[in-house]
Design a protein around this motif. Sequence first.
Motif, PDB file in Angstrom:
ATOM      1  N   THR A  95      18.032  22.910 -21.568  1.00  0.00           N
ATOM      2  CA  THR A  95      18.174  23.895 -22.617  1.00  0.00           C
ATOM      3  C   THR A  95      19.577  24.160 -22.939  1.00  0.00           C
ATOM      4  OG1 THR A  95      16.193  24.968 -22.039  1.00  0.00           O
ATOM      5  CG2 THR A  95      17.535  26.263 -23.239  1.00  0.00           C
ATOM      6  N   GLU A 105      21.230  33.517 -27.720  1.00  0.00           N
ATOM      7  CA  GLU A 105      20.661  34.513 -27.105  1.00  0.00           C
ATOM      8  C   GLU A 105      18.834  34.050 -26.757  1.00  0.00           C
ATOM      9  OE1 GLU A 105      22.405  35.208 -29.305  1.00  0.00           O
ATOM     10  OE2 GLU A 105      23.980  36.222 -28.528  1.00  0.00           O
ATOM     11  N   ASP A 106      18.507  33.242 -28.198  1.00  0.00           N
ATOM     12  CA  ASP A 106      17.127  32.908 -28.113  1.00  0.00           C
ATOM     13  C   ASP A 106      16.786  31.896 -27.018  1.00  0.00           C
ATOM     14  OD1 ASP A 106      16.637  34.483 -30.334  1.00  0.00           O
ATOM     15  OD2 ASP A 106      16.820  32.888 -31.694  1.00  0.00           O
ATOM     16  N   ASN A 107      17.576  31.191 -26.498  1.00  0.00           N
ATOM     17  CA  ASN A 107      17.582  30.222 -25.422  1.00  0.00           C
ATOM     18  C   ASN A 107      17.648  30.750 -24.187  1.00  0.00           C
ATOM     19  OD1 ASN A 107      17.295  28.249 -27.288  1.00  0.00           O
ATOM     20  ND2 ASN A 107      18.907  27.232 -27.062  1.00  0.00           N
ATOM     21  N   LYS A 109      16.605  33.790 -23.429  1.00  0.00           N
ATOM     22  CA  LYS A 109      15.293  34.661 -23.388  1.00  0.00           C
ATOM     23  C   LYS A 109      14.018  33.625 -23.083  1.00  0.00           C
ATOM     24  CE  LYS A 109      16.338  38.269 -26.824  1.00  0.00           C
ATOM     25  NZ  LYS A 109      15.989  38.917 -28.102  1.00  0.00           N
ATOM     26  N   LYS A 110      14.332  32.408 -23.522  1.00  0.00           N
ATOM     27  CA  LYS A 110      13.233  31.362 -23.373  1.00  0.00           C
ATOM     28  C   LYS A 110      13.307  31.022 -21.714  1.00  0.00           C
ATOM     29  CE  LYS A 110      12.056  26.587 -24.250  1.00  0.00           C
ATOM     30  NZ  LYS A 110      12.535  25.420 -25.207  1.00  0.00           N
TER      31      LYS A 110
END
Length: 286
Positions: A95, A105-107, A109-110
């Motif tokens: 990732t 940021e989305d990654n 959180k993932k």
Amino acid sequence: MPQWLEIILRTLCAVIVLFLLTKALGKRQVTQLSFFEYLTGITIGSLAAYISLDLEANWYLGLIALGVWVLCSLLIEYSQMKSKKVRDFIDFKATVLIKDGKVLEDNMKKERLTSDDLMQQLRKKDIFQIADVEFAIMESSGDITVLQKRDTLPVTPKDLGVKIAPEKMPQAVIMDGKILDEPLRVMGFSQSWLKDELDKQGVKLKDVYFAQVDTFGGLTIDLYDDQMQQPKNQERALLFANLKKCQADLELFSLSTKDKAAKKMYEESAKEMARILQEVKPILNT
């Protein structure tokens, strides 16, 4: 059979089987566990304890369970080698966390990472500013690999156009006071050379715990007695000083002569000597 004796025999059997099965699984089980290998390690440890201590059950059933787990692990590893889809499913995909100096940021959180976690990993790699990062990727193992921006990387000899000689891997030539012949041959030296080097440094073989030869033929010695003062080898420093004196003499000759041809020759020779000194300085001036 007494219970204590049966437990000893079962435990020894479990240790032997566990060692053989771990060898069959390979080094990755020891050095870097994937998600499934982590589960396998926990389960195999539990089964080994079951074989050792559960006296009311048949011990061979535990061995069968161990064999099944190891066989499943080997089949999964084989499938991973043959198919990328299987690798991605079992070990997860890498990732991207930072791209072009920007945190995704989305990654984050993932992967359930906080900014503190990310900065801690970057500091471990001597990076303190996110803006210096070209890419940061979380691998399937959980490690974060970082590519710095090119203009923030340290300058290397290649960047300066300087060619350096290839290096050999340093070899340990003495361990526990005993000479290792094979590493000596790899470095192109003999026992007589090694003994001469020890004599030059005033050290006896029996006093040496560890000795290593580097790319340039330098011998590094560690003694059993840490309090013993090891004399320094002055030969290299003396040779470097003599070369410096030669350069100074050439410069002096160029200043003192009135012959233009000789003056030019001395000046060029002094410059060449300066270039040679620059190259040999890391080797001799240590």
